[in-house]
Design a protein around this motif. Structure first.
Motif, mmCIF file in Angstrom:
data_model
loop_
_atom_site.group_PDB
_atom_site.id
_atom_site.type_symbol
_atom_site.label_atom_id
_atom_site.label_comp_id
_atom_site.label_asym_id
_atom_site.label_seq_id
_atom_site.Cartn_x
_atom_site.Cartn_y
_atom_site.Cartn_z
ATOM 1 N N LYS A 260 -12.852 -72.343 42.694
ATOM 2 C CA LYS A 260 -11.639 -73.021 43.146
ATOM 3 C C LYS A 260 -11.925 -73.928 44.337
ATOM 4 O O LYS A 260 -12.868 -73.691 45.102
ATOM 5 C CB LYS A 260 -10.577 -71.984 43.519
ATOM 6 C CG LYS A 260 -10.212 -71.056 42.369
ATOM 7 C CD LYS A 260 -9.283 -69.952 42.810
ATOM 8 C CE LYS A 260 -8.985 -69.000 41.646
ATOM 9 N NZ LYS A 260 -8.137 -67.858 42.064
ATOM 10 N N TYR B 196 -10.883 -74.934 47.841
ATOM 11 C CA TYR B 196 -10.128 -74.420 48.978
ATOM 12 C C TYR B 196 -9.683 -75.611 49.836
ATOM 13 O O TYR B 196 -10.508 -76.395 50.300
ATOM 14 C CB TYR B 196 -10.994 -73.455 49.792
ATOM 15 C CG TYR B 196 -10.993 -72.058 49.222
ATOM 16 C CD1 TYR B 196 -10.455 -70.991 49.921
ATOM 17 C CD2 TYR B 196 -11.516 -71.806 47.950
ATOM 18 C CE1 TYR B 196 -10.435 -69.703 49.389
ATOM 19 C CE2 TYR B 196 -11.498 -70.537 47.402
ATOM 20 C CZ TYR B 196 -10.953 -69.485 48.124
ATOM 21 O OH TYR B 196 -10.924 -68.216 47.590
ATOM 22 N N VAL C 123 -7.885 -76.611 53.194
ATOM 23 C CA VAL C 123 -7.696 -75.903 54.455
ATOM 24 C C VAL C 123 -7.153 -76.842 55.524
ATOM 25 O O VAL C 123 -7.625 -77.984 55.668
ATOM 26 C CB VAL C 123 -9.029 -75.293 54.944
ATOM 27 C CG1 VAL C 123 -8.808 -74.464 56.209
ATOM 28 C CG2 VAL C 123 -9.664 -74.443 53.851
ATOM 29 N N ARG D 74 -3.884 -81.028 47.682
ATOM 30 C CA ARG D 74 -3.964 -79.928 46.708
ATOM 31 C C ARG D 74 -3.492 -80.374 45.330
ATOM 32 O O ARG D 74 -4.140 -80.102 44.312
ATOM 33 C CB ARG D 74 -3.115 -78.761 47.192
ATOM 34 C CG ARG D 74 -3.033 -77.596 46.202
ATOM 35 C CD ARG D 74 -1.837 -76.713 46.474
ATOM 36 N NE ARG D 74 -0.585 -77.471 46.337
ATOM 37 C CZ ARG D 74 0.596 -77.023 46.760
ATOM 38 N NH1 ARG D 74 0.691 -75.838 47.344
ATOM 39 N NH2 ARG D 74 1.687 -77.759 46.603
ATOM 40 N N THR E 169 -6.939 -74.505 42.755
ATOM 41 C CA THR E 169 -6.927 -74.677 44.212
ATOM 42 C C THR E 169 -6.433 -73.420 44.917
ATOM 43 O O THR E 169 -5.729 -72.588 44.325
ATOM 44 C CB THR E 169 -6.023 -75.851 44.619
ATOM 45 O OG1 THR E 169 -4.676 -75.553 44.240
ATOM 46 C CG2 THR E 169 -6.466 -77.160 43.982
ATOM 47 N N VAL E 170 -6.796 -73.317 46.178
ATOM 48 C CA VAL E 170 -6.274 -72.302 47.091
ATOM 49 C C VAL E 170 -5.947 -73.017 48.391
ATOM 50 O O VAL E 170 -6.840 -73.593 49.027
ATOM 51 C CB VAL E 170 -7.297 -71.175 47.353
ATOM 52 C CG1 VAL E 170 -6.732 -70.174 48.352
ATOM 53 C CG2 VAL E 170 -7.701 -70.489 46.067
ATOM 54 N N VAL F 33 -5.100 -72.890 52.173
ATOM 55 C CA VAL F 33 -5.300 -71.940 53.267
ATOM 56 C C VAL F 33 -4.740 -72.531 54.559
ATOM 57 O O VAL F 33 -5.124 -73.629 54.972
ATOM 58 C CB VAL F 33 -6.799 -71.621 53.452
ATOM 59 C CG1 VAL F 33 -7.001 -70.631 54.592
ATOM 60 C CG2 VAL F 33 -7.399 -71.094 52.158
ATOM 61 N N ASP G 273 -1.173 -70.534 49.958
ATOM 62 C CA ASP G 273 -1.647 -69.367 49.208
ATOM 63 C C ASP G 273 -2.204 -68.292 50.126
ATOM 64 O O ASP G 273 -2.161 -67.103 49.793
ATOM 65 C CB ASP G 273 -2.737 -69.795 48.222
ATOM 66 C CG ASP G 273 -2.220 -70.781 47.195
ATOM 67 O OD1 ASP G 273 -1.236 -70.456 46.503
ATOM 68 O OD2 ASP G 273 -2.782 -71.889 47.099
ATOM 69 N N LEU H 217 -13.898 -67.052 54.721
ATOM 70 C CA LEU H 217 -14.570 -67.767 53.634
ATOM 71 C C LEU H 217 -15.809 -67.027 53.159
ATOM 72 O O LEU H 217 -16.126 -67.025 51.961
ATOM 73 C CB LEU H 217 -14.937 -69.180 54.093
ATOM 74 C CG LEU H 217 -13.758 -70.130 54.344
ATOM 75 C CD1 LEU H 217 -14.264 -71.465 54.878
ATOM 76 C CD2 LEU H 217 -12.941 -70.336 53.072
ATOM 77 N N ARG I 165 -15.178 -64.574 50.391
ATOM 78 C CA ARG I 165 -14.659 -65.041 49.107
ATOM 79 C C ARG I 165 -15.818 -65.319 48.148
ATOM 80 O O ARG I 165 -16.872 -65.831 48.547
ATOM 81 C CB ARG I 165 -13.837 -66.317 49.288
ATOM 82 C CG ARG I 165 -12.783 -66.234 50.371
ATOM 83 C CD ARG I 165 -11.640 -65.298 50.040
ATOM 84 N NE ARG I 165 -10.736 -65.874 49.046
ATOM 85 C CZ ARG I 165 -9.495 -65.423 48.829
ATOM 86 N NH1 ARG I 165 -9.034 -64.389 49.521
ATOM 87 N NH2 ARG I 165 -8.743 -65.994 47.911
ATOM 88 N N ILE J 33 -15.422 -69.709 45.745
ATOM 89 C CA ILE J 33 -15.368 -71.028 46.368
ATOM 90 C C ILE J 33 -16.205 -72.010 45.566
ATOM 91 O O ILE J 33 -17.428 -71.883 45.470
ATOM 92 C CB ILE J 33 -15.859 -70.980 47.831
ATOM 93 C CG1 ILE J 33 -14.973 -70.055 48.654
ATOM 94 C CG2 ILE J 33 -15.858 -72.393 48.436
ATOM 95 C CD1 ILE J 33 -15.445 -69.873 50.104
ATOM 96 N N ILE K 61 -14.756 -76.979 49.295
ATOM 97 C CA ILE K 61 -13.775 -76.843 50.369
ATOM 98 C C ILE K 61 -13.483 -78.215 50.947
ATOM 99 O O ILE K 61 -14.399 -79.009 51.206
ATOM 100 C CB ILE K 61 -14.268 -75.864 51.462
ATOM 101 C CG1 ILE K 61 -13.248 -75.787 52.610
ATOM 102 C CG2 ILE K 61 -15.653 -76.223 51.974
ATOM 103 C CD1 ILE K 61 -13.554 -74.662 53.610
#
Length: 403
Positions: A5, A7, A9, A23, A33-34, A36, A48, A85, A88, A91, A94
């Motif tokens: 995904k 990320y 941020v 995003r 996507t995530v 953060v 998320d 991070l 996780r 990833i 990012i």
């Protein structure tokens, strides 16, 4: 979908619209996507991972992050994000958005991720000195032109470019070429290029040769790779960054230079490449206390300063003390006829007194053993015979490393 995904941020308390815009573009390009949040003051709508969840990863807990001092909060949130991070396993890339505070939070966490993980930092600081944000890593910094503050005709385009760059890096992966050769690292500068190229040509049938430019960040990157255990040997032909460290030049790799050799005990062949010079930018950047020194104007952007005998003695002693901490196989080569393309008979930096001060300090400081030896060579560093000697010494200690 690969399960990896993107990320996204940033500080959602001030940049929620921009983060959601990025995003959504990445998601529209087919990547999961995530989002953060690393904002200190809330703003959790649409995220998320909340700031509280990130802060909980700090070694001292959220209480260390949510403090009244903004500067301290930024520093501690950076530690928390790094820990978050690293915990996780999904990833794929990012991308971060930020001004000075956000960049200060996101960049250290990006630097801690493995080299090769796609990293994009859209930062208002990207048009200046970005060394603190990139470090020894592969962070790609995008300049947003306008502040990251609202969506407008400029920010939509530039944030969109960054989002699509991230999506593209994740989608179009570089195929890993199978290479069974063990990897070795080498350090090079313009004035030692001839030597390193000859050494590389002589080794590449057996080794995958990774050459690093000895520009400060290059040395730090090389040290990081060594520390990660990704290489099997080192040919540190160009130690010029140590001259910058001790004389105040601009291309220092820091006090930690050579520490990875002591830590890993890898086979190490080093030399004095470009220890005759410290680096500054244009002539106007040279500190006033050096006005009476000898200079060579490499180009409009780079000014080289010749190390004095006093500098050279200090450099030799510093290197010697570092080598004494290395218990692995070490050969440090002394090219007695010159350490760079400028330090040659008739050359602008030819200075026998300075060279002798360097070599004598090494002789006086290094505690020589069976494994740790100085190798004196009556030749110039860019002579073919020097390259042959470097290869021969490396092959010898590499073959013995398992004994």
């Amino acid at each position: 979908m690969s399960g990896r995904k993107a990320y996204v941020v940033g500080t959602a308390d001030t940049k929620a619209a921009e983060l959601c815009y990025v995003r959504d573009l990445i998601a529209a390009a087919g990547q999961e996507t995530v989002l953060v949040n690393v904002g200190i003051q809330g703003g959790e709508e649409g995220v998320d991972v909340t700031a509280a969840e990130v802060a909980a990863c700090h070694s001292e807990g959220p209480v260390a992050v949510f403090v009244n001092d903004r500067g301290q909060a930024v520093v501690e949130m950076a530690h928390a994000l790094t820990a978050f991070l690293q915990g996780r396993d999904d990833i794929g890339g990012i991308i971060g958005l930020g001004g000075s505070g956000g960049s200060g939070i996101i960049a250290p966490a990006m630097q801690a991720l493995p080299i090769g993980t796609p990293k994009v930092l859209v930062s208002t600081l990207a048009s200046g000195d970005v060394s603190a944000y990139v470090g020894a890593s592969d962070v790609n910094m995008f300049h947003p032109v306008t502040d990251v503050s609202g969506l407008n005709r400029i920010s939509r385009r530039l944030l969109g470019n960054a989002a699509h760059a991230m999506a593209g890096m994740m989608q179009f992966k570089i195929s890993v070429v199978q290479d069974d050769r063990p990897a070795v690292v080498l350090s090079m500068f313009g004035v030692t290029t001839a030597a390193v190229q000859m050494i590389t040509e002589g080794l590449e049938d057996r080794f995958d040769c990774l050459v690093f430019h000895a520009t400060g960040n290059g040395g730090r990157s090389m040290e990081q790779l060594i520390s990660q255990g990704d290489v099997t040997g080192v040919l540190d032909i160009t130690t010029t960054e140590i001259c910058d460290l001790l004389t105040g030049g601009f291309l220092s790799a820091g006090e930690e230079r050579l520490d990875s050799i002591a830590q890993t005990k890898l086979p190490y062949v080093g030399s004095c490449g470009a220890l005759d010079m410290a680096n500054f930018w244009g002539p106007e950047t040279v500190p006033a206390q050096f006005k009476d020194r000898q200079f060579y104007h490499h180009n409009a952007q780079v000014t080289l300063m010749r190390a004095t005998p006093e500098d050279s003695a200090q450099i030799g002693a510093w290197i010697g003390e570092k080598l004494n901490k290395c218990d692995g196989p070490v050969r440090f080569l002394l090219p007695l006829r010159g350490v760079s393309a400028l330090d040659i008979q008739g050359g602008p930096f030819h200075n026998p007194a300075a060279s002798n001060a360097l070599f004598n300090a090494l002789r006086a400081t290094v505690v020589q053993t069976r494994d740790r030896q100085l190798v004196e060579l009556d030749m110039h560093i860019n002579d073919p015979a020097f390259a042959e000697a470097a290869i021969s010494n490396f092959n010898e200690i590499y073959e013995q490393k398992g004994d």
